[in-house]
Every structure is written in structure tokens, then in C-alpha cells.
Design a protein around this motif. Structure first.
Motif, PDB file in Angstrom:
ATOM      1  N   GLY A 119       0.699  -0.950  -0.476  1.00 62.03           N
ATOM      2  CA  GLY A 119       0.141   0.172   0.182  1.00 62.03           C
ATOM      3  C   GLY A 119       0.889   1.313  -0.423  1.00 62.03           C
ATOM      4  O   GLY A 119       0.430   2.584  -0.169  1.00 62.03           O
ATOM      5  N   LYS A 120       2.237   0.880  -0.189  1.00 60.53           N
ATOM      6  CA  LYS A 120       3.243   1.979  -0.320  1.00 60.53           C
ATOM      7  C   LYS A 120       4.059   2.493  -1.326  1.00 60.53           C
ATOM      8  O   LYS A 120       4.302   1.747  -1.407  1.00 60.53           O
ATOM      9  N   TRP A 121       4.436   3.759  -1.753  1.00 60.31           N
ATOM     10  CA  TRP A 121       5.275   3.730  -2.638  1.00 60.31           C
ATOM     11  C   TRP A 121       6.918   3.824  -2.160  1.00 60.31           C
ATOM     12  O   TRP A 121       6.669   4.474  -1.050  1.00 60.31           O
ATOM     13  N   GLY A 122       7.689   3.038  -3.213  1.00 60.46           N
ATOM     14  CA  GLY A 122       8.862   3.930  -2.945  1.00 60.46           C
ATOM     15  C   GLY A 122      10.057   3.425  -4.280  1.00 60.46           C
ATOM     16  O   GLY A 122       9.149   3.663  -5.276  1.00 60.46           O
ATOM     17  N   TYR A 123      11.399   3.291  -4.652  1.00 63.74           N
ATOM     18  CA  TYR A 123      11.613   3.107  -5.353  1.00 63.74           C
ATOM     19  C   TYR A 123      12.819   2.635  -5.948  1.00 63.74           C
ATOM     20  O   TYR A 123      13.712   2.176  -4.615  1.00 63.74           O
ATOM     21  N   TYR A 136       6.054   6.308   1.146  1.00 62.19           N
ATOM     22  CA  TYR A 136       5.072   7.159   1.046  1.00 62.19           C
ATOM     23  C   TYR A 136       3.759   6.705   0.385  1.00 62.19           C
ATOM     24  O   TYR A 136       3.116   6.150  -0.616  1.00 62.19           O
ATOM     25  N   ASN A 137       2.561   7.877   0.441  1.00 60.38           N
ATOM     26  CA  ASN A 137       0.831   7.424  -0.136  1.00 60.38           C
ATOM     27  C   ASN A 137       0.879   7.729  -1.785  1.00 60.38           C
ATOM     28  O   ASN A 137       0.257   7.192  -1.934  1.00 60.38           O
ATOM     29  N   ASP A 138       1.893   8.816  -2.354  1.00 58.87           N
ATOM     30  CA  ASP A 138       1.886   8.471  -3.752  1.00 58.87           C
ATOM     31  C   ASP A 138       3.198   9.047  -3.982  1.00 58.87           C
ATOM     32  O   ASP A 138       3.943   9.646  -3.055  1.00 58.87           O
ATOM     33  N   VAL A 139       3.785   8.570  -5.286  1.00 61.68           N
ATOM     34  CA  VAL A 139       4.648   8.940  -5.694  1.00 61.68           C
ATOM     35  C   VAL A 139       4.635   9.075  -7.195  1.00 61.68           C
ATOM     36  O   VAL A 139       4.114   9.398  -8.135  1.00 61.68           O
ATOM     37  N   GLY A 140       5.599  10.881  -8.019  1.00 63.80           N
ATOM     38  CA  GLY A 140       5.991  10.754  -9.988  1.00 63.80           C
ATOM     39  C   GLY A 140       7.183   9.867  -9.536  1.00 63.80           C
ATOM     40  O   GLY A 140       7.515   9.651  -9.251  1.00 63.80           O
ATOM     41  N   TYR A 141       7.607  10.698 -11.100  1.00 65.60           N
ATOM     42  CA  TYR A 141       8.679  10.390 -11.614  1.00 65.60           C
ATOM     43  C   TYR A 141      10.251  11.130 -11.149  1.00 65.60           C
ATOM     44  O   TYR A 141       9.299  12.424 -11.400  1.00 65.60           O
ATOM     45  N   PHE A 142      11.378  10.768 -11.224  1.00 67.63           N
ATOM     46  CA  PHE A 142      12.845  11.546 -10.944  1.00 67.63           C
ATOM     47  C   PHE A 142      13.313  11.767 -12.592  1.00 67.63           C
ATOM     48  O   PHE A 142      12.614  11.059 -13.859  1.00 67.63           O
TER      49      PHE A 142
END
Length: 215
Positions: A119-123, A136-142
Motif C-alpha cells: 500500500g505504500k510507494w518507494g523506488y 510514501y502515499n503517492d509518488v511521481g517520476y524522477f
């Protein structure tokens, strides 16, 4: 010849000549030297879909992937979105699966891919090793070395080591494009949106007072 190619997709060169026959019911742009093509047909079970990966000669890479949806290739991988299992897998340039099912993921950008775990975001990196924890609850792109991420109810920016480089204060924000990113937040009862640079400095701002609270 025109009737043969009616309602079908293929690929042409700069002279307008077909270099890959117009035989697909849907076809997507080439990226990393590969593209995705799809065939549709009907049988007693309804409409069927066959998805394949092709090279610039029109040859299939790997094997047919059935009723599935693929992203474009980015930095050597595409993503299969499996509608049946509501999960994703990465596929390499050899057309073979590079991972087992994952909860969710995004395409690679600057060597890192957003990945969802419990349920959480990483990379993760291109070896699928988790580099930035899934917190993180949500993420974008590098882009330009930093990425927008959401912690709690607000967005900020982190670098590739996971350090916060622009504080968490936005209601929404985008990845950087041409050294600028778009932001939005509400302040003192009214909405503020504009663009920031990599230092978090506002370079342009528009205030929307129509929602301003009346004291």
C-alpha cells in the motif's frame, strides 16, 4: 492494397513506405527499439486480444502475451498490467518476464522506478532492488535528480538517496520539466498555483481568490 491496410496499423519510414506490414488492430510508438502491437478477434467467448512485442523488423520478441496491456519501454523495461490479477510485472527487452507479480509500479526514469509495496510507494533500481523505502502515499517520476512524493496529505521532493530537498507543503505538484515544476496548495482560504525551480523558489505564481474565505 488500400483495402488490405484498412483499419489496420503498421509502420512506415520517412518516405511513407511500409516497413512493417499494416496488420495490427492497434500499435504503439517505438521506444528503446521496441514497440507493442495488438490483434483483436471474436469467438464464442467474446472479443479476444493478443499482445506482442516487436522489433524494428516487425519480428516478435519473446512470446505472445495474451489479453494484457503493456506500457512503452523505458530504460530497458516495460510493464505488463494484468487485468485479471490486478497486478503488474516487468518485462525485459528479450520479451521475458523480469519480475514476478508486483502490487503496482511505474516506468523507469533516471534509473529508478516507482514501486508499490503493501500500500505504500518507494523506488527500485534496474535490478529491482529497493533503493528508497516504500513509505510514501503517492509518488511521481524522477527528473533532474529529484522526484515529487506524497507523505500524509502533502507533497514535497526527494533526491535519489531519499533526502527531502523541497519541504512537504504542497497539495499537489509535478515532476520537473525544463527545470521547472508546477505546484498547487491552499493558503489562508484561497488557492495558490504556479511554478518552482529545483531550489523550491517560486518563479511564477497565480493566486485564485474566488475561494477566499470571508472573515
Amino acid at each position: 492494397e488500400n483495402e488490405k491496410h484498412a483499419k489496420k496499423f503498421g509502420y512506415i519510414n520517412h518516405d511513407g513506405e511500409f516497413v512493417i506490414e499494416a496488420k495490427f488492430d492497434n500499435a504503439y510508438d517505438f521506444s528503446d527499439g521496441l514497440a507493442v502491437g495488438r490483434y483483436f478477434w471474436a469467438d464464442t467467448n467474446g472479443t479476444r486480444i493478443e499482445t506482442i512485442i516487436i522489433n524494428k523488423k516487425g519480428n516478435m520478441i519473446g512470446r505472445p502475451l495474451g489479453m494484457t496491456r503493456l506500457s512503452s519501454f523505458n530504460e530497458g523495461y516495460c510493464i505488463e498490467y494484468n487485468m485479471l490479477f490486478d497486478a503488474v510485472k516487468f518485462i525485459g527487452k528479450n520479451g521475458e518476464y523480469a519480475t514476478d507479480f508486483l502490487e503496482n509500479a511505474g516506468g523507469f526514469s533516471e534509473g529508478l522506478s516507482p514501486i508499490k509495496i503493501k500500500g505504500k510507494w518507494g523506488y527500485c533500481d534496474t535490478t529491482f532492488k529497493l533503493i528508497i523505502p516504500a513509505i510514501y502515499n503517492d509518488v511521481g517520476y524522477f527528473s533532474k535528480g529529484i522526484a515529487p512524493v506524497k507523505k500524509g496529505a502533502t507533497w514535497g521532493y526527494i533526491n535519489k538517496t531519499g533526502e527531502t530537498v523541497i519541504p512537504f507543503k504542497y497539495d499537489s505538484c509535478t515532476s520537473f520539466d525544463n527545470l521547472l515544476a508546477k505546484f498547487y496548495f491552499s493558503q489562508s482560504g484561497y488557492k495558490v498555483n504556479g511554478f518552482i525551480n529545483k531550489k523550491g523558489e517560486i518563479v511564477w505564481q497565480k493566486e485564485n481568490f474566488k475561494d477566499k474565505k470571508v472573515e
